[in-house]
Design a protein around this motif. Sequence first.
Motif, mmCIF file in Angstrom:
data_model
loop_
_atom_site.group_PDB
_atom_site.id
_atom_site.type_symbol
_atom_site.label_atom_id
_atom_site.label_comp_id
_atom_site.label_asym_id
_atom_site.label_seq_id
_atom_site.Cartn_x
_atom_site.Cartn_y
_atom_site.Cartn_z
ATOM 1 N N THR A 128 1.338 -1.231 0.093
ATOM 2 C CA THR A 128 -0.240 -0.167 0.213
ATOM 3 C C THR A 128 0.890 0.946 -0.221
ATOM 4 O OG1 THR A 128 -1.736 -1.105 1.137
ATOM 5 C CG2 THR A 128 -2.022 1.065 1.381
ATOM 6 N N ALA A 129 1.783 1.486 0.795
ATOM 7 C CA ALA A 129 3.027 2.481 1.071
ATOM 8 C C ALA A 129 3.527 2.821 -0.095
ATOM 9 C CB ALA A 129 3.941 2.555 1.760
ATOM 10 N N THR A 130 4.079 1.585 -0.474
ATOM 11 C CA THR A 130 4.811 2.080 -2.215
ATOM 12 C C THR A 130 3.566 2.490 -3.447
ATOM 13 O OG1 THR A 130 6.081 -0.263 -1.595
ATOM 14 C CG2 THR A 130 5.706 0.563 -4.201
ATOM 15 N N SER A 131 2.357 1.822 -3.563
ATOM 16 C CA SER A 131 1.954 1.830 -4.139
ATOM 17 C C SER A 131 0.857 3.797 -3.643
ATOM 18 C CB SER A 131 0.643 1.246 -4.016
ATOM 19 O OG SER A 131 0.327 0.088 -4.693
ATOM 20 N N LEU A 132 0.875 4.092 -3.203
ATOM 21 C CA LEU A 132 0.752 6.061 -2.504
ATOM 22 C C LEU A 132 1.953 6.334 -3.383
ATOM 23 C CD1 LEU A 132 -0.781 7.598 -1.289
ATOM 24 C CD2 LEU A 132 0.454 6.805 0.853
ATOM 25 N N ILE A 133 3.052 6.091 -2.647
ATOM 26 C CA ILE A 133 4.174 6.809 -3.326
ATOM 27 C C ILE A 133 3.980 6.905 -5.158
ATOM 28 C CG2 ILE A 133 6.613 7.351 -2.894
ATOM 29 C CD1 ILE A 133 6.362 6.360 -0.143
ATOM 30 N N LEU A 134 4.155 5.756 -5.130
ATOM 31 C CA LEU A 134 4.309 5.366 -6.868
ATOM 32 C C LEU A 134 3.321 6.011 -7.438
ATOM 33 C CD1 LEU A 134 6.161 4.668 -8.746
ATOM 34 C CD2 LEU A 134 5.037 2.274 -8.120
ATOM 35 N N PHE A 135 2.355 6.213 -7.691
ATOM 36 C CA PHE A 135 1.277 6.987 -8.202
ATOM 37 C C PHE A 135 1.676 8.097 -8.171
ATOM 38 C CE2 PHE A 135 -0.680 2.964 -8.194
ATOM 39 C CZ PHE A 135 -0.929 2.580 -9.397
ATOM 40 N N GLY A 136 1.874 8.972 -6.962
ATOM 41 C CA GLY A 136 2.127 9.858 -6.444
ATOM 42 C C GLY A 136 3.225 11.223 -7.058
ATOM 43 N N VAL A 137 4.319 10.256 -7.086
ATOM 44 C CA VAL A 137 5.319 10.432 -7.842
ATOM 45 C C VAL A 137 5.161 10.339 -9.708
ATOM 46 C CG1 VAL A 137 8.213 9.643 -9.325
ATOM 47 C CG2 VAL A 137 7.283 10.220 -6.388
ATOM 48 N N LEU A 138 3.654 9.736 -9.915
ATOM 49 C CA LEU A 138 3.070 9.435 -11.473
ATOM 50 C C LEU A 138 2.141 10.555 -11.916
ATOM 51 C CD1 LEU A 138 2.840 8.004 -13.900
ATOM 52 C CD2 LEU A 138 1.651 6.733 -12.976
ATOM 53 N N GLY A 139 1.807 10.994 -10.747
ATOM 54 C CA GLY A 139 0.988 11.587 -10.722
ATOM 55 C C GLY A 139 1.945 13.791 -11.059
ATOM 56 N N VAL A 140 2.727 13.011 -10.462
ATOM 57 C CA VAL A 140 3.799 14.442 -10.455
ATOM 58 C C VAL A 140 4.184 14.934 -11.810
ATOM 59 C CG1 VAL A 140 5.566 15.803 -9.725
ATOM 60 C CG2 VAL A 140 4.243 14.920 -8.489
ATOM 61 N N VAL A 141 4.772 14.303 -12.550
ATOM 62 C CA VAL A 141 5.522 13.809 -13.673
ATOM 63 C C VAL A 141 4.181 13.611 -14.971
ATOM 64 C CG1 VAL A 141 6.590 11.982 -15.389
ATOM 65 C CG2 VAL A 141 7.247 11.857 -13.243
ATOM 66 N N LEU A 142 3.049 13.320 -14.974
ATOM 67 C CA LEU A 142 2.000 13.160 -15.441
ATOM 68 C C LEU A 142 1.409 15.165 -15.797
ATOM 69 C CD1 LEU A 142 -0.009 10.570 -15.172
ATOM 70 C CD2 LEU A 142 1.421 10.886 -16.900
ATOM 71 N N LEU A 143 1.284 15.676 -14.586
ATOM 72 C CA LEU A 143 0.925 16.791 -14.134
ATOM 73 C C LEU A 143 2.762 17.778 -15.328
ATOM 74 C CD1 LEU A 143 -0.768 19.361 -13.794
ATOM 75 C CD2 LEU A 143 1.234 19.055 -11.221
ATOM 76 N N PHE A 144 3.779 17.513 -15.538
ATOM 77 C CA PHE A 144 4.861 18.609 -16.330
ATOM 78 C C PHE A 144 4.842 18.260 -17.335
ATOM 79 C CE2 PHE A 144 9.037 17.942 -17.798
ATOM 80 C CZ PHE A 144 9.366 19.029 -17.263
ATOM 81 N N VAL A 145 3.563 16.407 -17.936
ATOM 82 C CA VAL A 145 4.358 16.303 -18.893
ATOM 83 C C VAL A 145 2.975 17.106 -20.031
ATOM 84 C CG1 VAL A 145 4.013 14.579 -20.929
ATOM 85 C CG2 VAL A 145 5.113 14.319 -18.845
ATOM 86 N N VAL A 146 1.576 16.983 -19.453
ATOM 87 C CA VAL A 146 0.366 17.846 -19.714
ATOM 88 C C VAL A 146 1.040 19.059 -19.657
ATOM 89 C CG1 VAL A 146 -1.461 18.311 -19.201
ATOM 90 C CG2 VAL A 146 -1.152 16.019 -19.284
ATOM 91 N N ALA A 147 1.285 19.709 -18.885
ATOM 92 C CA ALA A 147 1.906 21.133 -18.796
ATOM 93 C C ALA A 147 2.407 21.859 -19.887
ATOM 94 C CB ALA A 147 1.751 21.612 -17.390
ATOM 95 N N ILE A 148 3.779 20.794 -19.754
ATOM 96 C CA ILE A 148 4.624 21.173 -21.264
ATOM 97 C C ILE A 148 3.904 21.053 -22.602
ATOM 98 C CG2 ILE A 148 6.855 21.121 -21.835
ATOM 99 C CD1 ILE A 148 7.188 22.855 -19.226
ATOM 100 N N GLY A 149 3.118 20.139 -22.611
ATOM 101 C CA GLY A 149 2.787 19.242 -23.896
ATOM 102 C C GLY A 149 1.665 20.921 -24.303
ATOM 103 N N THR A 150 0.538 21.257 -23.558
ATOM 104 C CA THR A 150 -0.415 22.132 -23.585
ATOM 105 C C THR A 150 0.133 23.439 -23.681
ATOM 106 O OG1 THR A 150 -1.346 21.296 -21.984
ATOM 107 C CG2 THR A 150 -2.022 23.446 -22.334
ATOM 108 N N LEU A 151 2.059 23.722 -23.267
ATOM 109 C CA LEU A 151 2.162 25.237 -23.254
ATOM 110 C C LEU A 151 2.983 24.812 -24.434
ATOM 111 C CD1 LEU A 151 3.862 28.202 -22.843
ATOM 112 C CD2 LEU A 151 5.565 26.601 -21.986
ATOM 113 N N VAL A 152 3.761 24.411 -24.909
ATOM 114 C CA VAL A 152 3.511 24.238 -26.424
ATOM 115 C C VAL A 152 2.944 24.081 -27.487
ATOM 116 C CG1 VAL A 152 4.899 22.504 -27.781
ATOM 117 C CG2 VAL A 152 6.241 22.667 -25.590
ATOM 118 N N GLY A 153 1.095 22.610 -27.278
ATOM 119 C CA GLY A 153 0.522 23.520 -28.338
ATOM 120 C C GLY A 153 -0.336 24.691 -28.502
#
Length: 466
Positions: A128-153
Amino acid sequence: MTSNPPSDPARDTANATARPRSHELHDDVFDEADEADEAADSRWGTRAPIDPETGRPYDRRTTDRVLPRWALPAIVVFWVGFLLTFVARHVFDRLSGLFVLLLVSVFVALALEPGVNKLAARGWRRGTATSLILFGVLGVVLLFVVAIGTLVGTQVAELLSQSDRYITDTVDWINSTFGTSIDPQNVIDDFNDPDGRVQQFIQSQGDEAVRLSFTVIGVIFQGLSIILFTYYLVADGPRLRRVICSRLRPARQRQVLQAWDLAITKTGGYLYSRALLALLSALSHWIVFQALGTQAPIALALWVGLVSQFLPVVGTYLAGILPILITVIDSPVNAAIVLGFIVVYQQIENYLFAPRITARTMELHPAVAFGAALGGAAMLGAIGAILALPGAAMAQALAGNWGRRYDIVDDELAAATAPPGAKRGVPFGRSTRRRGETSAAHESSVDGEPGDAADRSDGDEPTTRE
């Protein structure tokens, strides 16, 4: 006493005449061998080589080349090694992608392990602890990718929709700056011409969109593979360590577990400190971008924060290029303000934030970080440049705890200057342990670990640092 019979000259002469001399016998043998060799030469069309000293042919048994006994096994070993090397290289080429995914997963697992261990100590299940931290990191990465992709588009769409205005402004600036007389309308007509070079280039990029789509699908699959490997490496970390240590002696088990714990602590601490510095940088730049009215302030702030922290030395300047270029289109004054703030914030971070945040974790020397990034990029590309920093941090941690350390002699060449944020009154390079506390090497020598007596045989006692 016996006397020898008198010699008879006539009898000795008869015996010498009847018995052939030894060299005459040998000459007869050689003559017969020569006749046999000549007969063989005449039969096979060859002639044996002649010895220049005696004028006689060499014995064939001395001139024939016999294959050594080791030659055949050496030939077999060579070809077997060649085939095994070819097979190993082929297998490595096929599995190189998998090895890269495992390498990335190992470093991500080392970064997540400290947080998972803390949650597990509070009663959380490791899965459970691994899933929580792993999905938290994944959310930050997705936020960064979406933000940069939106900016470029957004920037590309705005550039295409308002291309006439941007072309006119650019041509007017060129004419006023360099004294030219370019007609903006001619440039606009050439840009919008269906048969022009610009439109043909845009149309030729249609196939690249399909190729880019397949690339994105492959990246998503690799990301999911890394998540799966990382989850099992962290969630089943204790089981994995037990399996490895079950094959080792108790003394070797302690060394392996100590090195493992050191790698987890230092690597995870280094990445967490970089992430915290990136968060502070992104927050500070977002405030400035928002106050200046810059387009997409969140995306630009995330870009500056992450790139400046995870690309050593040159990351700050590379990260500042994008917001400056976007701001200079609307207002050169705002672009100058952004440039000034980036420079000022970098100094504040170097002398105020970074020493306090990295004091409890680890700090890499800029030259080491820069060299590690170049080496990682040369080996694995962009992924290698990113993984090189935690790899260098882990190697520095393991090397720093290997062997014993001694006090430095007083000399001008060895004089050290205190880094930014160092405590006053504590000499740089000395530990802050209280009086009476000894180093780990001294504690192990007291406990009677093998090898310490030999280390002290040269007369140097383990130092006690104040």
